[in-house]
Motif scaffolding. Structure first.
Motif, short mmCIF file in Angstrom:
data_model
loop_
_atom_site.label_atom_id
_atom_site.label_comp_id
_atom_site.label_asym_id
_atom_site.label_seq_id
_atom_site.Cartn_x
_atom_site.Cartn_y
_atom_site.Cartn_z
N ARG A 116 28.65 11.92 150.37
CA ARG A 116 29.24 10.59 150.57
C ARG A 116 30.73 10.73 150.88
NH1 ARG A 116 29.43 5.82 145.95
NH2 ARG A 116 30.93 4.47 147.02
N VAL A 117 31.22 9.90 151.76
CA VAL A 117 32.64 9.87 152.09
C VAL A 117 33.26 8.61 151.50
CG1 VAL A 117 34.40 9.84 153.91
CG2 VAL A 117 32.31 11.21 154.20
N PHE A 118 34.32 8.79 150.72
CA PHE A 118 35.05 7.68 150.12
C PHE A 118 36.32 7.42 150.94
CE2 PHE A 118 32.46 9.47 146.84
CZ PHE A 118 32.15 8.43 145.97
N ASN A 119 36.62 6.15 151.19
CA ASN A 119 37.84 5.76 151.91
C ASN A 119 37.87 6.37 153.31
OD1 ASN A 119 40.23 4.27 151.97
ND2 ASN A 119 41.49 6.01 151.30
N GLU A 120 36.74 6.26 153.99
CA GLU A 120 36.54 6.96 155.27
C GLU A 120 37.57 6.56 156.33
OE1 GLU A 120 32.76 8.16 158.14
OE2 GLU A 120 32.57 6.57 156.64
N ALA A 162 40.71 6.12 156.02
CA ALA A 162 42.07 6.61 155.74
C ALA A 162 42.56 7.52 156.86
CB ALA A 162 42.10 7.35 154.41
N GLN A 163 43.85 7.46 157.13
CA GLN A 163 44.44 8.22 158.24
C GLN A 163 45.04 9.55 157.80
OE1 GLN A 163 44.17 7.04 161.51
NE2 GLN A 163 42.81 5.65 160.39
N GLY A 164 45.06 9.81 156.50
CA GLY A 164 45.68 11.04 156.00
C GLY A 164 44.67 12.16 155.79
N PRO A 165 44.98 13.07 154.87
CA PRO A 165 44.11 14.23 154.61
C PRO A 165 42.73 13.80 154.11
CG PRO A 165 46.24 14.48 153.52
CD PRO A 165 46.17 13.07 154.00
N GLN A 166 41.72 14.62 154.40
CA GLN A 166 40.40 14.43 153.80
C GLN A 166 40.11 15.61 152.89
OE1 GLN A 166 36.25 14.95 155.62
NE2 GLN A 166 36.38 12.72 155.46
N LEU A 167 39.83 15.30 151.64
CA LEU A 167 39.45 16.34 150.68
C LEU A 167 37.93 16.53 150.72
CD1 LEU A 167 41.58 15.47 147.51
CD2 LEU A 167 41.94 17.33 149.15
N ARG A 168 37.50 17.78 150.67
CA ARG A 168 36.07 18.08 150.55
C ARG A 168 35.86 18.66 149.17
NH1 ARG A 168 32.72 21.24 154.26
NH2 ARG A 168 31.31 19.47 154.45
N ILE A 169 35.05 17.96 148.39
CA ILE A 169 34.77 18.39 147.02
C ILE A 169 33.31 18.80 146.94
CG2 ILE A 169 34.67 17.70 144.60
CD1 ILE A 169 36.86 15.67 145.17
N ILE A 170 33.06 20.04 146.53
CA ILE A 170 31.70 20.51 146.27
C ILE A 170 31.49 20.45 144.77
CG2 ILE A 170 32.43 22.95 146.28
CD1 ILE A 170 29.61 23.62 147.37
N SER A 171 30.39 19.82 144.34
CA SER A 171 30.26 19.47 142.92
C SER A 171 28.80 19.46 142.49
CB SER A 171 30.88 18.10 142.68
OG SER A 171 30.67 17.66 141.36
N SER A 172 28.59 19.71 141.20
CA SER A 172 27.24 19.58 140.62
C SER A 172 27.06 18.24 139.92
CB SER A 172 27.00 20.71 139.62
OG SER A 172 27.90 20.62 138.52
N THR A 173 28.09 17.42 139.87
CA THR A 173 28.03 16.15 139.14
C THR A 173 27.46 15.05 140.01
OG1 THR A 173 30.07 16.83 137.99
CG2 THR A 173 29.39 14.53 137.76
N ASP A 174 26.49 14.32 139.49
CA ASP A 174 25.88 13.22 140.24
C ASP A 174 26.96 12.26 140.73
OD1 ASP A 174 23.47 14.36 139.71
OD2 ASP A 174 22.69 12.71 138.48
N THR A 175 26.79 11.77 141.94
CA THR A 175 27.79 10.89 142.55
C THR A 175 28.05 9.65 141.70
OG1 THR A 175 27.06 11.63 144.74
CG2 THR A 175 28.42 9.66 144.66
N ALA A 176 27.01 9.08 141.13
CA ALA A 176 27.17 7.86 140.34
C ALA A 176 28.12 8.06 139.16
CB ALA A 176 25.81 7.37 139.83
N LEU A 177 28.10 9.26 138.58
CA LEU A 177 28.97 9.54 137.44
C LEU A 177 30.39 9.89 137.86
CD1 LEU A 177 26.52 11.62 135.23
CD2 LEU A 177 27.54 9.44 134.62
#
Length: 335
Positions: free
Chosen positions: A25-29, A31-46
Motif C-alpha cells: 500500500r502507498v500512503f500519501n501517494e 506527495a511531491q517529496g521523497p518516497q520511503l519504502r518500508i519492508i515489514s512483517s507487521t499487518d498493515t491494519a496495525l
C-alpha cells in the motif's frame, strides 16, 4: 537501482516469485517529496496509524508499505539491500544479525534503553507477549489452562476433542516462530513436552499469527500456541469466540524492531521515520487497531522481555539451527 530492479522483474518474471507481497500500500501517494519504502512483517491494519501519524508531520513524504514474512524480510534485504529504506520485523534475532552484518545505518541519540537497541542501529518500538489463544466454546465446560503444564494435561485428557484442532507456528518457515520456540526451549523443558503432545494430536502448522486467529475464530482449531497477543487483542470481529491467555509459568515477550537500511537513497527521511517511531510511547488517538508500544521503563519488565543482545545469535548458528529443527520435527511431525 529501484528502477533497475523493476526492469529486471519485467524482463525476467521468475524473479517476481520472490517479491509477492502479503500486502502492499502507498500512503500519501500524491506527495511531491521523497518516497520511503518500508519492508515489514507487521499487518498493515496495525501499522497504518503509525505511518499516518508520521505523514501528518511530514506531508511532503509518501510511504510505500510492503508486508511479507519475517524470514522473507531477511532474505530480501540481503539480496537487494538498496531496494528498501527501512526494515521492520518481529524476528528480533534475524534483525540483529542483519544489523550486525552491516545492513543497518547508525543513528545517534535515540533514547531507547540498552536492552531495546543494538549498537545505535537497531531499535525496538513495541513490547508484545507470546500467548496461548483458545476458542472459548472448546473450554465452555472446563477450566481454561493458565500454564503450559495445564494445557498439556487438558490435551492429554481429551485427545478426541483436540485432534487436528491445535495450532502453532511452522518454525521451519516462520522467523518469529523460530525465535519464540528457541526462547521457550531455553526457559523450560515443558516446551518439548508440549510439542510432543501437539504432535500426537496432528497439530496444524502456520506461517503467522493472523492465520491462526482466523482459524480460532471460525472453530477450525481450538488452541493456538505462541500467538502474538497484540494481533489477537486487535481483532474486533468475532473476538468473543476466543480468549487470550498469558501463561503464568513463564512468559516470552518480543520487541518489534526497526532499522534504517545502509543502502537507503533517502537516509534523512528514513531516519526521521525511525526517530518518530521510537519516540512514540502512547497509542494513537484513533479507533484503529494499534500495537503495544515500548514503555519508558529503563529495566526489563517482569514478562521476560527478550533483550537485543548477542545471545539472540546463538540459535542462528547453522549447526545449532539444524539440530534444533531436527529435534522439533521429531517432536511435532509424528509420522
Amino acid at each position: 537501482m529501484r528502477y533497475l530492479i523493476s526492469l529486471i522483474l519485467w524482463l525476467f518474471p521468475c524473479f517476481a516469485l520472490a517479491l509477492e507481497w502479503e500486502d502492499q500500500r502507498v500512503f500519501n501517494e500524491a506527495a511531491q517529496g521523497p518516497q520511503l519504502r518500508i519492508i515489514s512483517s507487521t499487518d498493515t491494519a496495525l501499522f497504518a496509524p503509525l505511518i499516518e501519524d508520521f505523514i501528518l508531520g511530514n506531508p511532503s513524504i509518501s510511504v510505500e508499505y510492503l508486508v511479507t514474512g519475517t524470514a522473507d524480510i531477511d532474505r530480501q534485504v540481503r539480496a537487494t539491500p538498496d531496494a528498501f529504506d527501512i526494515a521492520i520485523s518481529s524476528a528480533m534475532d534475524l534483525q540483529l544479525k542483519l544489523a550486525n552484518d552491516g545492513y543497518a545505518l547508525a543513528i545517534d541519540s535515540i533514547a531507547n534503553p540498552d536492552w531495546a537497541q543494538w549498537h545505535d542501529s537497531l531499535f525496538a518500538f513495541t513490547s508484545e507477549p507470546a500467548t496461548i489463544v483458545i476458542n472459548s466454546a472448546a473450554f465452555a465446560e472446563g477450566a481454561t489452562p493458565q500454564t503450559r503444564q495445564e494445557l498439556i494435561e487438558i490435551l492429554r485428557a481429551r485427545p478426541d476433542d483436540f485432534r487436528g484442532k491445535v495450532g502453532t507456528y511452522d518454525i521451519r518457515q516462520s522467523g518469529l516462530g523460530y525465535l519464540f520456540a528457541t526462547q521457550d526451549a531455553r526457559a523450560s523443558e515443558t516446551y518439548w513436552r508440549l510439542m510432543e503432545v501437539l504432535g500426537s494430536l496432528d497439530v496444524r502448522l502456520y506461517c503467522c499469527s493472523g492465520e491462526m486467529i482466523n482459524d480460532l475464530t471460525d472453530g477450525t482449531i481450538a488452541v493456538a500456541y505462541n500467538v502474538l497477543g497484540s494481533y489477537a487483542a486487535a481483532r474486533t470481529e468475532g473476538k468473543d469466540a476466543f480468549e487470550i491467555v498469558l501463561p503464568s509459568d513463564f512468559q516470552t515477550t518480543m520487541m518489534r524492531t526497526a532499522m534504517v537500511l545502509n543502502g537507503t537513497p533517502e537516509p534523512d527521511a528514513a531516519e526521521a521515520f525511525v526517530r518518530q517511531l521510537t519516540a512514540k510511547k502512547t497509542r494513537s488517538s484513533t479507533n484503529a487497531p494499534s500495537l503495544p508500544l515500548l514503555g519508558t521503563d529503563d529495566s526489563v519488565d517482569e514478562r521476560a522481555t527478550i533483550a537485543l543482545d548477542p545471545a539472540l545469535l546463538t540459535f542462528l548458528d547453522k549447526l545449532k539451527r539444524k539440530k534444533f529443527l531436527s529435534e522439533w520435527e521429531n517432536a511435532v511431525i509424528q509420522r
